[in-house]
Design a protein around this motif. Sequence first.
Motif: not given
Lengths: 241, 533
Positions: B66, B63-64
């Motif tokens: 952030s 996942v990113s």
Amino acid sequence: MAKRRKSKSAKPTVAAVSTHGLEKTYGEVTALAEIDLEVPQGEAVVLVGHNGSGKSTLLGLLAGTMEPTDGSVEISGSAPDSTKARMRRSWLPDNPVLYDDLTVKEHLEYVSRLHGGAGDEELLDTLIERLGLYERRDNLPSQFSRGLRQKTAIAVAMCRPFSLLLVDEPFVGLDSSGRATMLDLLDEAASGGATLIVATHDPDVIDRFDRGLVMSNGELTWDGPASELRDHLGSSVPHPD
Amino acid sequence: MTTLDVPPPDITRGAVADLRHTRQRRRLGDTQWGELAYRVYTTAFFCLVIVIMISGAIGDDPVSPSAVVDIAELGPKWAGLLLSLVILGGVRSGSRGGPLALEAADVQHLLLSPADRTTTLRRPTLGLLGYGIFTGTAVMAVTGSFISQRVPGGTAEFVWAGALFGAVLTATMFGSALLTCSRLLPRWLLIGTAWILLAWSVADIADRVPGSPTSLAGDLLFWPMRRGTPGLAWVAVAIVLVVVGTLTVGGLSIEAARRRTQLVGQLRFAVTQQDLRSVVLLRRQLASEVPRNRRWFPVPALVARKWPIFGRDLHSVSHWPLIRIARVTVLVCGAALAARAMFSGTTPLLVVAGAATFIAATDATEGLSQEVDHPTLLESYPMAQGDVLLRHLVAPCVVMALAGCLGLAVTYAFDPSTEVLRVGAIGLLTASLSAVAGAAISIVSQIEVDTGSDVLMTPEVAGPRLVIRTVWPPLVAVAGFLPVLVAANVGSGDPASAAAVTALPVLMLVAAVFGWVRFRDNIHASMAEAMPG
């Protein structure tokens, strides 16, 4: 059959059963309303009343399988849940409760041992024989008819020491010999000094008891000698189911 | 009669042990080992397929950055919410005589004997704890490995963290249940504490109050990302709860144990038969949920005379116990809040919202259920069976719509925007009707219809058919929230317009279900006629 004979020993000071303001409600439904009852040790009591009158609830509260909403119960001066009360009290419910995977003989052996009555093989065998279960003593009650299961449950209730016997509808499903044996066993228990409280719809057995209680709508509506109970009930004697 | 002295503990202990040994020996003797091995094999295979499917659905793309920050921040709070829910579930189970489900004969012969109850119950308690904690640990260890697929941190670390969290989760659940059933502490205190923990946890997720205690336990699951140690305190809490609960379980209520004994077996059987109606009825009995004698509101005589079925259903609602009103209200308000969160992008809450309204609708359709429960009465009416059943759906739609209005008001209180009202009003309509339609499918399907088709069905057809019959009703309820989902993903367009457009096919689906309820008999009759022979 003659009225049972009770052995008269020294008068006990503590009642076998004592209730004060005993109440049981289910939500807004009152199953039992403020029952004050005292049953001396050695007394044989018959409990009558129509369906839903509160007989089974009262017996359940005395047996410790139900908890009062209000009021109190004492079994020989002890709380109904205490070890002492559990030792003294034998409870025969209206529906036989048995293990599916224990034989008749094993039921009696283990229940007897649980109550400190181990070693009396002869007593267990006699009981099994009297109830007509000797041929089936090594069979599983799960394969029995309702009547045979009832006989097994009677044997289990009677195979252990007790001083208070609570019985709910004992004659349901019994044949005539089973019924006669049950009555004999009740007589013998009373003669031995035990207190009996028997709920029944059977008007023919009323005269065998010392005291009669009539319940209606959760209340005790009559309390007196069993010999006068039939007159009190008159034509409204409840019929067997 | 011999003696009435209480037997020494070693005598009763020995008798209990021998009784159990004899029963176990007999049960093992009756076991069909081949069949058991086949069941173990099929269960293991089914679990493996599920794990592979979930693993595939989650994917393994990291996942990113952030999102990693969000997961590290929110993950423990959601895990804490799960812990709060299982504590509440445990306490409620304990207050109803759980978590043990004893046999009736054990209650009659062991618990009413002078044998020490705590000692007698130790073996079933430890067995339940062992099985429960093992299952919880295994499930959460697998969950840990899923998490490790998408976020930084070693797989082994996540598996261990998940296993520890799973053990704490299940131990806390069973510990709180045992402690409650032991009646060592007042029931109201434990139930109150469980509700406070749950409310605190929800408020923590919504950033209304800081650090709920259960979020600390959630840290355990995300330990490879956070490396915090305070969560270890929950290990101690879980151990204390389990030890105290096990040592005091003898204080359980015999009345509650007997009631549970009578109902749990039937409940399990109903679950295995996918018999939702029986599950609902037995669960009500387990909770001693009985209708009120006094009505909440009078049903106008004119209504009862002019629309007898609708009037009968209103009579039923007017006698609802308070707990059922509270349950339907909480479920519908929870669904509304979940829909609001879904509108903000938390798409998986679609399932939560749909499931909540489906459960609420099974309560609201009590009149229909009662009718189906009494088929002889149903057949005796001088009108088409389907017509009677369809008319029973009016009152549930009204009830669900009213509860939905309350849910919308609660959501508006949280987020006072016109968008909530516009999209919410459309969602209210579709969600209420879909939930009733889903519940209606579930209930009406219980009516036996003999078309002869079951006999001809091969196992390959019968299996998926059974799955579809089980999953289809809640899916229809979930479909009621599709307008909100579409509105959430509309981009620059008007969310309310998008919701309105999506509402049309949903309403058509509801109409099709209502039509099926009305003409089910005719459909089956036509099918039976068309069958060869």
